[in-house]
Design a protein around this motif. Structure first.
Motif, PDB file in Angstrom:
ATOM      1  N   GLN A 110       0.834  -1.193   0.000  1.00 19.25           N
ATOM      2  CA  GLN A 110       0.000   0.000   0.000  1.00 19.25           C
ATOM      3  C   GLN A 110       0.870   1.244   0.000  1.00 19.25           C
ATOM      4  OE1 GLN A 110      -2.702   0.255   3.345  1.00 19.25           O
ATOM      5  NE2 GLN A 110      -4.166   1.437   2.139  1.00 19.25           N
ATOM      6  N   THR A 111       0.473   2.219  -0.795  1.00 18.32           N
ATOM      7  CA  THR A 111       1.108   3.532  -0.792  1.00 18.32           C
ATOM      8  C   THR A 111       0.079   4.555  -0.344  1.00 18.32           C
ATOM      9  OG1 THR A 111       0.578   3.773  -3.146  1.00 18.32           O
ATOM     10  CG2 THR A 111       2.763   2.945  -2.592  1.00 18.32           C
ATOM     11  N   PRO A 112       0.527   5.698   0.164  1.00 21.89           N
ATOM     12  CA  PRO A 112      -0.410   6.703   0.674  1.00 21.89           C
ATOM     13  C   PRO A 112      -1.460   7.098  -0.371  1.00 21.89           C
ATOM     14  CG  PRO A 112       1.815   7.239   1.330  1.00 21.89           C
ATOM     15  CD  PRO A 112       1.930   6.087   0.383  1.00 21.89           C
ATOM     16  N   GLY A 113      -2.703   7.084   0.059  1.00 21.21           N
ATOM     17  CA  GLY A 113      -3.794   7.504  -0.810  1.00 21.21           C
ATOM     18  C   GLY A 113      -4.300   6.448  -1.762  1.00 21.21           C
ATOM     19  N   LYS A 114      -3.711   5.259  -1.708  1.00 28.29           N
ATOM     20  CA  LYS A 114      -4.128   4.183  -2.599  1.00 28.29           C
ATOM     21  C   LYS A 114      -4.612   2.991  -1.795  1.00 28.29           C
ATOM     22  CE  LYS A 114      -1.241   5.321  -6.578  1.00 28.29           C
ATOM     23  NZ  LYS A 114      -0.267   4.793  -7.584  1.00 28.29           N
ATOM     24  N   ARG A 115      -5.415   2.153  -2.455  1.00 31.53           N
ATOM     25  CA  ARG A 115      -5.913   0.952  -1.811  1.00 31.53           C
ATOM     26  C   ARG A 115      -4.808  -0.093  -1.698  1.00 31.53           C
ATOM     27  NH1 ARG A 115     -11.428  -1.081  -4.414  1.00 31.53           N
ATOM     28  NH2 ARG A 115     -11.241  -2.463  -2.627  1.00 31.53           N
ATOM     29  N   ARG A 116      -4.922  -0.911  -0.677  1.00 35.26           N
ATOM     30  CA  ARG A 116      -3.974  -2.000  -0.531  1.00 35.26           C
ATOM     31  C   ARG A 116      -4.196  -2.991  -1.672  1.00 35.26           C
ATOM     32  NH1 ARG A 116      -3.430  -4.528   5.409  1.00 35.26           N
ATOM     33  NH2 ARG A 116      -3.218  -2.292   5.777  1.00 35.26           N
ATOM     34  N   GLU A 117      -3.110  -3.432  -2.293  1.00 34.32           N
ATOM     35  CA  GLU A 117      -3.232  -4.359  -3.416  1.00 34.32           C
ATOM     36  C   GLU A 117      -2.429  -5.630  -3.139  1.00 34.32           C
ATOM     37  OE1 GLU A 117      -1.654  -2.400  -6.895  1.00 34.32           O
ATOM     38  OE2 GLU A 117       0.427  -2.705  -6.286  1.00 34.32           O
ATOM     39  N   GLN A 118      -2.951  -6.736  -3.662  1.00 39.85           N
ATOM     40  CA  GLN A 118      -2.255  -7.997  -3.490  1.00 39.85           C
ATOM     41  C   GLN A 118      -1.070  -8.058  -4.442  1.00 39.85           C
ATOM     42  OE1 GLN A 118      -3.772 -11.972  -4.882  1.00 39.85           O
ATOM     43  NE2 GLN A 118      -3.895 -12.358  -2.683  1.00 39.85           N
ATOM     44  N   VAL A 119       0.079  -8.432  -3.893  1.00 45.06           N
ATOM     45  CA  VAL A 119       1.289  -8.574  -4.692  1.00 45.06           C
ATOM     46  C   VAL A 119       1.454 -10.019  -5.144  1.00 45.06           C
ATOM     47  CG1 VAL A 119       3.792  -8.340  -4.699  1.00 45.06           C
ATOM     48  CG2 VAL A 119       2.381  -6.672  -3.464  1.00 45.06           C
ATOM     49  N   ALA A 120       1.333 -10.928  -4.202  1.00 45.84           N
ATOM     50  CA  ALA A 120       1.501 -12.342  -4.518  1.00 45.84           C
ATOM     51  C   ALA A 120       0.891 -13.169  -3.391  1.00 45.84           C
ATOM     52  CB  ALA A 120       2.977 -12.707  -4.684  1.00 45.84           C
ATOM     53  N   SER A 121       0.466 -14.377  -3.746  1.00 51.98           N
ATOM     54  CA  SER A 121      -0.064 -15.289  -2.742  1.00 51.98           C
ATOM     55  C   SER A 121       0.269 -16.716  -3.126  1.00 51.98           C
ATOM     56  CB  SER A 121      -1.578 -15.126  -2.594  1.00 51.98           C
ATOM     57  OG  SER A 121      -2.229 -15.531  -3.789  1.00 51.98           O
ATOM     58  N   ILE A 122       0.205 -17.591  -2.124  1.00 50.10           N
ATOM     59  CA  ILE A 122       0.472 -19.009  -2.359  1.00 50.10           C
ATOM     60  C   ILE A 122      -0.376 -19.810  -1.395  1.00 50.10           C
ATOM     61  CG2 ILE A 122       2.511 -18.903  -0.838  1.00 50.10           C
ATOM     62  CD1 ILE A 122       3.790 -21.058  -2.639  1.00 50.10           C
ATOM     63  N   ASN A 123      -1.022 -20.857  -1.903  1.00 48.22           N
ATOM     64  CA  ASN A 123      -1.877 -21.632  -1.009  1.00 48.22           C
ATOM     65  C   ASN A 123      -1.218 -22.952  -0.611  1.00 48.22           C
ATOM     66  OD1 ASN A 123      -2.225 -23.403  -3.143  1.00 48.22           O
ATOM     67  ND2 ASN A 123      -4.321 -22.782  -3.599  1.00 48.22           N
ATOM     68  N   ASP A 182       0.115  -8.426 -11.919  1.00 47.71           N
ATOM     69  CA  ASP A 182       0.744  -8.351 -13.247  1.00 47.71           C
ATOM     70  C   ASP A 182       2.052  -7.571 -13.220  1.00 47.71           C
ATOM     71  OD1 ASP A 182      -2.311  -8.150 -15.246  1.00 47.71           O
ATOM     72  OD2 ASP A 182      -1.182  -9.852 -14.457  1.00 47.71           O
ATOM     73  N   SER A 183       2.124  -6.548 -12.390  1.00 42.85           N
ATOM     74  CA  SER A 183       3.295  -5.671 -12.390  1.00 42.85           C
ATOM     75  C   SER A 183       4.548  -6.333 -11.825  1.00 42.85           C
ATOM     76  CB  SER A 183       2.997  -4.397 -11.602  1.00 42.85           C
ATOM     77  OG  SER A 183       2.827  -4.689 -10.231  1.00 42.85           O
ATOM     78  N   VAL A 184       4.402  -7.470 -11.135  1.00 44.23           N
ATOM     79  CA  VAL A 184       5.574  -8.113 -10.530  1.00 44.23           C
ATOM     80  C   VAL A 184       5.899  -9.460 -11.152  1.00 44.23           C
ATOM     81  CG1 VAL A 184       5.039  -6.948  -8.360  1.00 44.23           C
ATOM     82  CG2 VAL A 184       4.356  -9.344  -8.666  1.00 44.23           C
TER      83      VAL A 184
END
Length: 118
Positions: free
Chosen positions: A39-52, A61-63
């Motif tokens: 999360q960056t100031p003023g923006k929504r928290r976004e998922q970067v990566a996950s693993i189950n 997509d950006s990473v």
């Protein structure tokens, strides 16, 4: 209940690498998925990566091609390569605890700062 403790992060220059780690304690036997958000100031928290638990991974997509997520039963690691200034954010570890067949509880770490300079 699950407690998440993050480590890693810090300062990097464009193109360098950093590694984030998160250790879960508590009811780790029922952890379904673990991952990282940012999360960056003023923006929504976004998922970067996950693993189950099956090892299935999901990346923003950006990473894709730059970040790699891995885990053991109670530890999740995010290897971040080829860092870019736009990766600068507060990174949070996340865990989904399965409480019943269809219900999950969300747990969060305290956050660790990643800053990438040009």
């Amino acid at each position: 209940q699950v407690r998440l403790v993050e480590s890693g992060g810090g300062l990097a220059r464009t193109g360098e690498s950093l590694k984030l780690s998160c250790v879960a304690s508590g009811t780790v036997s029922r952890l379904y998925a673990m991952g990282w958000y940012r999360q960056t100031p003023g923006k929504r928290r976004e998922q970067v990566a996950s693993i189950n638990t099956t090892g299935r991974t999901n990346y923003h997509d950006s990473v894709k091609g730059r970040f790699t997520i891995s885990r053991t039963q109670n530890t999740v690691t995010l290897q971040m390569n080829s860092l870019q200034p736009e990766d600068t954010a507060l990174y949070y570890c996340n865990a989904l605890l399965q409480t019943s067949q269809r219900d999950f509880d969300d747990y969060w770490g305290q956050g660790t700062q990643v800053t990438v300079s040009a």
